[in-house]
Every structure is written in C-alpha cells, then in structure tokens.
Motif scaffolding. Sequence first.
Motif, PDB file in Angstrom:
ATOM      1  N   GLU A 194     148.913 -52.428  11.301  1.00 52.12           N
ATOM      2  CA  GLU A 194     148.347 -53.463  11.768  1.00 52.12           C
ATOM      3  C   GLU A 194     149.143 -54.478  11.856  1.00 52.12           C
ATOM      4  O   GLU A 194     148.938 -55.585  12.493  1.00 52.12           O
ATOM      5  CB  GLU A 194     147.212 -53.983  10.460  1.00 52.12           C
ATOM      6  CG  GLU A 194     146.018 -52.770  10.623  1.00 52.12           C
ATOM      7  CD  GLU A 194     145.064 -53.109   9.528  1.00 52.12           C
ATOM      8  OE1 GLU A 194     145.096 -54.300   8.814  1.00 52.12           O
ATOM      9  OE2 GLU A 194     144.233 -52.403   9.352  1.00 52.12           O
ATOM     10  N   ALA A 195     150.534 -54.394  11.228  1.00 49.88           N
ATOM     11  CA  ALA A 195     151.316 -55.750  11.188  1.00 49.88           C
ATOM     12  C   ALA A 195     152.130 -55.258  12.648  1.00 49.88           C
ATOM     13  O   ALA A 195     152.420 -54.164  12.850  1.00 49.88           O
ATOM     14  CB  ALA A 195     152.337 -55.701  10.015  1.00 49.88           C
ATOM     15  N   GLU A 196     152.849 -56.340  13.192  1.00 53.33           N
ATOM     16  CA  GLU A 196     153.622 -56.262  14.348  1.00 53.33           C
ATOM     17  C   GLU A 196     155.030 -55.944  13.691  1.00 53.33           C
ATOM     18  O   GLU A 196     155.497 -56.612  12.872  1.00 53.33           O
ATOM     19  CB  GLU A 196     153.672 -57.577  14.934  1.00 53.33           C
ATOM     20  CG  GLU A 196     152.233 -57.583  15.766  1.00 53.33           C
ATOM     21  CD  GLU A 196     152.412 -58.736  16.832  1.00 53.33           C
ATOM     22  OE1 GLU A 196     153.519 -59.136  17.433  1.00 53.33           O
ATOM     23  OE2 GLU A 196     151.618 -59.597  16.786  1.00 53.33           O
ATOM     24  N   ASN A 197     155.735 -55.183  14.344  1.00 51.95           N
ATOM     25  CA  ASN A 197     157.090 -54.776  14.166  1.00 51.95           C
ATOM     26  C   ASN A 197     157.548 -54.324  12.732  1.00 51.95           C
ATOM     27  O   ASN A 197     158.462 -54.736  12.160  1.00 51.95           O
ATOM     28  CB  ASN A 197     158.076 -55.734  14.484  1.00 51.95           C
ATOM     29  CG  ASN A 197     157.749 -55.808  16.004  1.00 51.95           C
ATOM     30  OD1 ASN A 197     157.841 -54.823  16.890  1.00 51.95           O
ATOM     31  ND2 ASN A 197     157.991 -57.198  16.745  1.00 51.95           N
ATOM     32  N   CYS A 198     156.720 -53.754  11.869  1.00 50.98           N
ATOM     33  CA  CYS A 198     156.951 -53.727  10.619  1.00 50.98           C
ATOM     34  C   CYS A 198     157.703 -52.392  10.047  1.00 50.98           C
ATOM     35  O   CYS A 198     158.861 -52.484   9.688  1.00 50.98           O
ATOM     36  CB  CYS A 198     155.531 -53.402   9.816  1.00 50.98           C
ATOM     37  SG  CYS A 198     155.745 -53.178   7.985  1.00 50.98           S
ATOM     38  N   ILE A 199     157.302 -51.352  10.672  1.00 46.69           N
ATOM     39  CA  ILE A 199     158.105 -50.019  10.538  1.00 46.69           C
ATOM     40  C   ILE A 199     158.586 -49.669  12.221  1.00 46.69           C
ATOM     41  O   ILE A 199     157.876 -49.485  12.820  1.00 46.69           O
ATOM     42  CB  ILE A 199     157.143 -48.682  10.078  1.00 46.69           C
ATOM     43  CG1 ILE A 199     156.766 -49.289   8.717  1.00 46.69           C
ATOM     44  CG2 ILE A 199     158.332 -47.676   9.919  1.00 46.69           C
ATOM     45  CD1 ILE A 199     157.571 -49.440   7.590  1.00 46.69           C
ATOM     46  N   SER A 200     159.823 -50.186  12.114  1.00 50.06           N
ATOM     47  CA  SER A 200     160.328 -50.036  13.683  1.00 50.06           C
ATOM     48  C   SER A 200     161.105 -48.665  13.813  1.00 50.06           C
ATOM     49  O   SER A 200     161.970 -49.020  14.746  1.00 50.06           O
ATOM     50  CB  SER A 200     161.356 -51.052  13.845  1.00 50.06           C
ATOM     51  OG  SER A 200     162.460 -51.215  12.890  1.00 50.06           O
ATOM     52  N   TYR A 201     160.985 -47.689  13.054  1.00 51.90           N
ATOM     53  CA  TYR A 201     161.756 -46.602  13.310  1.00 51.90           C
ATOM     54  C   TYR A 201     160.505 -45.388  12.916  1.00 51.90           C
ATOM     55  O   TYR A 201     159.863 -45.395  12.050  1.00 51.90           O
ATOM     56  CB  TYR A 201     163.061 -46.357  12.458  1.00 51.90           C
ATOM     57  CG  TYR A 201     162.824 -46.232  11.202  1.00 51.90           C
ATOM     58  CD1 TYR A 201     163.059 -45.035  10.340  1.00 51.90           C
ATOM     59  CD2 TYR A 201     162.493 -47.439  10.350  1.00 51.90           C
ATOM     60  CE1 TYR A 201     163.127 -45.131   8.971  1.00 51.90           C
ATOM     61  CE2 TYR A 201     162.504 -47.256   8.849  1.00 51.90           C
ATOM     62  CZ  TYR A 201     162.739 -46.106   8.231  1.00 51.90           C
ATOM     63  OH  TYR A 201     162.541 -46.072   7.000  1.00 51.90           O
ATOM     64  N   ASP A 202     161.076 -44.053  13.143  1.00 52.68           N
ATOM     65  CA  ASP A 202     160.388 -43.027  12.903  1.00 52.68           C
ATOM     66  C   ASP A 202     160.943 -42.502  11.428  1.00 52.68           C
ATOM     67  O   ASP A 202     162.002 -41.900  11.261  1.00 52.68           O
ATOM     68  CB  ASP A 202     160.474 -41.777  14.008  1.00 52.68           C
ATOM     69  CG  ASP A 202     159.592 -40.692  13.599  1.00 52.68           C
ATOM     70  OD1 ASP A 202     159.491 -40.039  12.492  1.00 52.68           O
ATOM     71  OD2 ASP A 202     158.811 -39.991  14.662  1.00 52.68           O
ATOM     72  N   VAL A 203     160.033 -42.764  10.703  1.00 49.21           N
ATOM     73  CA  VAL A 203     160.547 -42.270   9.238  1.00 49.21           C
ATOM     74  C   VAL A 203     160.827 -40.916   8.915  1.00 49.21           C
ATOM     75  O   VAL A 203     161.775 -40.527   8.375  1.00 49.21           O
ATOM     76  CB  VAL A 203     159.530 -42.856   8.055  1.00 49.21           C
ATOM     77  CG1 VAL A 203     159.808 -42.443   6.628  1.00 49.21           C
ATOM     78  CG2 VAL A 203     159.289 -44.298   8.139  1.00 49.21           C
ATOM     79  N   MET A 204     159.935 -40.006   9.308  1.00 45.36           N
ATOM     80  CA  MET A 204     160.227 -38.736   9.410  1.00 45.36           C
ATOM     81  C   MET A 204     161.419 -38.316   9.884  1.00 45.36           C
ATOM     82  O   MET A 204     162.278 -37.276   9.265  1.00 45.36           O
ATOM     83  CB  MET A 204     158.940 -38.056  10.208  1.00 45.36           C
ATOM     84  CG  MET A 204     159.023 -36.379   9.838  1.00 45.36           C
ATOM     85  SD  MET A 204     157.354 -35.628  10.299  1.00 45.36           S
ATOM     86  CE  MET A 204     157.652 -34.019  10.824  1.00 45.36           C
ATOM     87  N   TRP A 205     161.650 -38.682  10.963  1.00 45.01           N
ATOM     88  CA  TRP A 205     162.951 -38.241  11.855  1.00 45.01           C
ATOM     89  C   TRP A 205     164.095 -39.300  11.699  1.00 45.01           C
ATOM     90  O   TRP A 205     165.312 -38.834  12.009  1.00 45.01           O
ATOM     91  CB  TRP A 205     162.779 -37.834  13.291  1.00 45.01           C
ATOM     92  CG  TRP A 205     161.741 -36.937  13.451  1.00 45.01           C
ATOM     93  CD1 TRP A 205     160.499 -36.864  13.661  1.00 45.01           C
ATOM     94  CD2 TRP A 205     161.896 -35.462  13.234  1.00 45.01           C
ATOM     95  NE1 TRP A 205     159.812 -35.498  13.826  1.00 45.01           N
ATOM     96  CE2 TRP A 205     160.651 -34.498  13.409  1.00 45.01           C
ATOM     97  CE3 TRP A 205     163.083 -34.869  12.919  1.00 45.01           C
ATOM     98  CZ2 TRP A 205     160.574 -33.439  13.215  1.00 45.01           C
ATOM     99  CZ3 TRP A 205     163.004 -33.318  12.693  1.00 45.01           C
ATOM    100  CH2 TRP A 205     161.807 -32.458  13.005  1.00 45.01           C
ATOM    101  N   GLN A 206     163.917 -40.138  10.871  1.00 45.98           N
ATOM    102  CA  GLN A 206     165.134 -41.245  10.669  1.00 45.98           C
ATOM    103  C   GLN A 206     165.818 -41.917  12.040  1.00 45.98           C
ATOM    104  O   GLN A 206     166.746 -41.888  11.965  1.00 45.98           O
ATOM    105  CB  GLN A 206     165.971 -40.751   9.735  1.00 45.98           C
ATOM    106  CG  GLN A 206     165.517 -40.514   8.544  1.00 45.98           C
ATOM    107  CD  GLN A 206     165.178 -41.583   7.564  1.00 45.98           C
ATOM    108  OE1 GLN A 206     166.041 -42.484   7.030  1.00 45.98           O
ATOM    109  NE2 GLN A 206     163.909 -42.040   7.585  1.00 45.98           N
TER     110      GLN A 206
END
Length: 143
Positions: A63-75
């Motif tokens: 819901e937040a903009e640009n909060c998680i800016s990468y794929d955590v699983m694949w780093q």
Amino acid sequence: MMSKLLALLAMVSFSVIANASDQLAVQTIKKMYETGKSLEKGNEIIYLYADKILTRAINVANEAENCISYDVMWQSNDPPYDRKVSYNLLDNNKVEVHLAEVAPYYEAETLIYDLNCSIGTCKITDVEDDLGSLVHNIYQECQ
C-alpha cells in the motif's frame, strides 16, 4: 528401569518429531524457490507462504509507495531466476538460503527464513537479509 525406558522413548519421539518439523521447513523453502523459478516471481511467492503477521506486513508495504524496492526472495531489482540456490537448516525452524553469484552483476547473497511449522505445514514468519528483518523494516519504513 521402566521409568528410564519411558524417558528414553519420550526423548527419541521428541527427536523424531523435531527432525520432521525441521525437514518440513527445508522442503517448504525448496518448494517456494522452485515455484519462484518456474513462475519467475519472488515477493509474490513469499506472500503465498507467509503467516498472518508477514502477510499483514507485506500488505502494508504494497500500500505504501516505493517501500520495498527490490525482490526480497531473489535479492535483486531484476533477478536472474536461474540462480543456483542452496539450503542450510538452522535451529528453531530457520532455513538459511544461499543465492549463488552470477557474474558480473549479481553477488552471492544469504537470507534466513524463519518458519512456524505445525500439523504438516510451514508458514514463513519473517525473512532476514543484509538489511535485517523484513517485518521490522516494513513497519519502520512503510508507514
């Protein structure tokens, strides 16, 4: 004599149950990465394996903009889905995942998945990477 035998039997039973839970944790993460590779997805796949607390945190991040800016699983922002993945069982239903280097652009990475396993199923409660706890970081950065 009988009480010693019962105590030994209880210890063996607990060890078998704990080992089964640990193996289920590793198998869950392996299956998650196999699914991620075949569908070429990452964070969406973590969401499918998440418990209620991690699911809520991911919803906050979405819901937040640009909060998680990468794929955590694949780093990565642009992950190579054919990356070699290896798994190491840690204590307390934690699974360490090693993502192999893909030269020249992707360094080797390590993540730790914390799982809650019961009744033949495991759910991810948190993911730790170089930035720390995913749940903690979402609530610190995304609200």
